[in-house]
Design a protein around this motif. Structure first.
Motif, short mmCIF file in Angstrom:
data_model
loop_
_atom_site.label_atom_id
_atom_site.label_comp_id
_atom_site.label_asym_id
_atom_site.label_seq_id
_atom_site.Cartn_x
_atom_site.Cartn_y
_atom_site.Cartn_z
N THR A 13 29.05 38.64 28.22
CA THR A 13 29.98 37.87 29.05
C THR A 13 29.96 38.37 30.49
N VAL A 14 29.90 39.68 30.66
CA VAL A 14 29.81 40.26 32.01
C VAL A 14 28.55 39.76 32.70
N SER A 15 27.45 39.78 32.00
CA SER A 15 26.18 39.32 32.57
C SER A 15 26.25 37.84 32.95
N ASN A 16 26.83 37.03 32.08
CA ASN A 16 26.96 35.60 32.38
C ASN A 16 27.84 35.36 33.59
N LEU A 17 28.95 36.09 33.69
CA LEU A 17 29.84 35.93 34.84
C LEU A 17 29.17 36.35 36.14
N ILE A 18 28.45 37.44 36.11
CA ILE A 18 27.76 37.90 37.32
C ILE A 18 26.68 36.92 37.73
N TYR A 19 25.96 36.38 36.75
CA TYR A 19 24.91 35.41 37.06
C TYR A 19 25.51 34.15 37.68
N SER A 20 26.61 33.65 37.12
CA SER A 20 27.22 32.43 37.68
C SER A 20 27.83 32.70 39.05
N ALA A 21 28.37 33.90 39.28
CA ALA A 21 28.90 34.25 40.60
C ALA A 21 27.78 34.30 41.62
N ALA A 73 34.42 31.02 62.12
CA ALA A 73 34.18 31.94 61.02
C ALA A 73 35.15 31.68 59.87
N HIS A 74 36.37 31.32 60.20
CA HIS A 74 37.34 30.99 59.15
C HIS A 74 36.92 29.72 58.40
N TYR A 75 36.31 28.78 59.11
CA TYR A 75 35.80 27.59 58.42
C TYR A 75 34.67 27.98 57.46
N PHE A 76 33.82 28.89 57.88
CA PHE A 76 32.76 29.36 56.99
C PHE A 76 33.36 30.01 55.75
N GLN A 77 34.42 30.79 55.95
CA GLN A 77 35.02 31.51 54.84
C GLN A 77 35.79 30.60 53.89
N LEU A 78 36.12 29.40 54.32
CA LEU A 78 36.80 28.46 53.43
C LEU A 78 35.92 28.08 52.25
N ILE A 79 34.63 28.27 52.40
CA ILE A 79 33.71 27.94 51.31
C ILE A 79 34.03 28.79 50.08
N ASP A 80 34.48 30.00 50.31
CA ASP A 80 34.80 30.91 49.20
C ASP A 80 35.98 30.38 48.38
N ILE A 81 37.03 29.94 49.03
CA ILE A 81 38.23 29.38 48.40
C ILE A 81 38.77 30.28 47.28
N GLY A 82 38.66 31.57 47.45
CA GLY A 82 39.22 32.49 46.45
C GLY A 82 38.39 32.66 45.20
N VAL A 83 37.21 32.10 45.18
CA VAL A 83 36.38 32.17 43.97
C VAL A 83 35.96 33.61 43.68
N GLY A 84 35.72 34.38 44.72
CA GLY A 84 35.33 35.78 44.51
C GLY A 84 36.39 36.56 43.77
N GLN A 85 37.64 36.34 44.14
CA GLN A 85 38.73 37.03 43.45
C GLN A 85 38.86 36.55 42.01
N VAL A 86 38.62 35.28 41.77
CA VAL A 86 38.68 34.75 40.40
C VAL A 86 37.61 35.41 39.54
N LYS A 106 36.28 38.35 40.00
CA LYS A 106 36.69 39.74 39.77
C LYS A 106 37.72 39.82 38.64
N THR A 107 38.68 38.91 38.68
CA THR A 107 39.72 38.91 37.65
C THR A 107 39.15 38.58 36.28
N MET A 108 38.21 37.66 36.24
CA MET A 108 37.60 37.27 34.96
C MET A 108 36.78 38.40 34.35
N LEU A 109 36.35 39.34 35.16
CA LEU A 109 35.53 40.45 34.66
C LEU A 109 36.35 41.55 33.99
N TYR A 110 37.66 41.60 34.22
CA TYR A 110 38.46 42.70 33.68
C TYR A 110 38.38 42.81 32.16
#
Length: 142
Positions: free
Chosen positions: A80-88, A51-64, A66-70
């Protein structure tokens, strides 16, 4: 409500589930050994590692993301919010597809690795699916 109170409230809502998960993690392993035995505990740890190997796919992108949306949210820049959500969403769909591929690679390895047949193959498959499915669905739903 000022920003300091909102930040403290946000911290509280993110900290409490993390603490609960940590406590459950300590208790869970002991009960798996007591109730199921060391073979199932070894299988559990193996599944957890996969499961940790599966989670390596994320590589912290989700947090990035979130931070970019502030800033756009604070500025009210909905485009910009719409574009960020679409790319996520696109990124996490790809991550889901990659984790499904990993799933189909690791499942046969798990069955072959159980050469002593201490645990029935059907139980192995069911356990593996139950451990892997939440991770795959997390990426699919994001």
């Amino acid at each position: 409500m000022n920003y300091k109170k909102k930040a403290l409230k946000n911290l509280r809502y993110t900290l409490i589930p993390g603490l609960i998960l940590a406590v459950v993690g300590f208790i869970k392993v002991r009960y798996i050994i007591i109730i199921c035995g060391s073979e199932i505990n070894g299988l559990y740890l193996y599944m957890l590692q996969l499961a940790h190997y599966f989670q390596l796919i994320d590589i912290g992108v989700g947090q990035v993301y979130k931070t970019m949306l502030y800033n756009p949210l604070f500025d009210g820049d909905l485009q910009t919010v719409s574009n960020l959500i679409y790319s996520a969403k696109r990124y996490f769909r790809r991550a889901s597809n990659i984790s499904i591929i990993f799933f189909f690679i690791f499942l046969p390895l798990l069955v072959v690795g159980n050469s002593t047949h201490e645990i029935p193959i059907t139980d192995l498959v069911i356990i593996f699916v139950l451990y892997s499915l939440p991770i795959i669905l997390t990426y699919r739903i994001n």
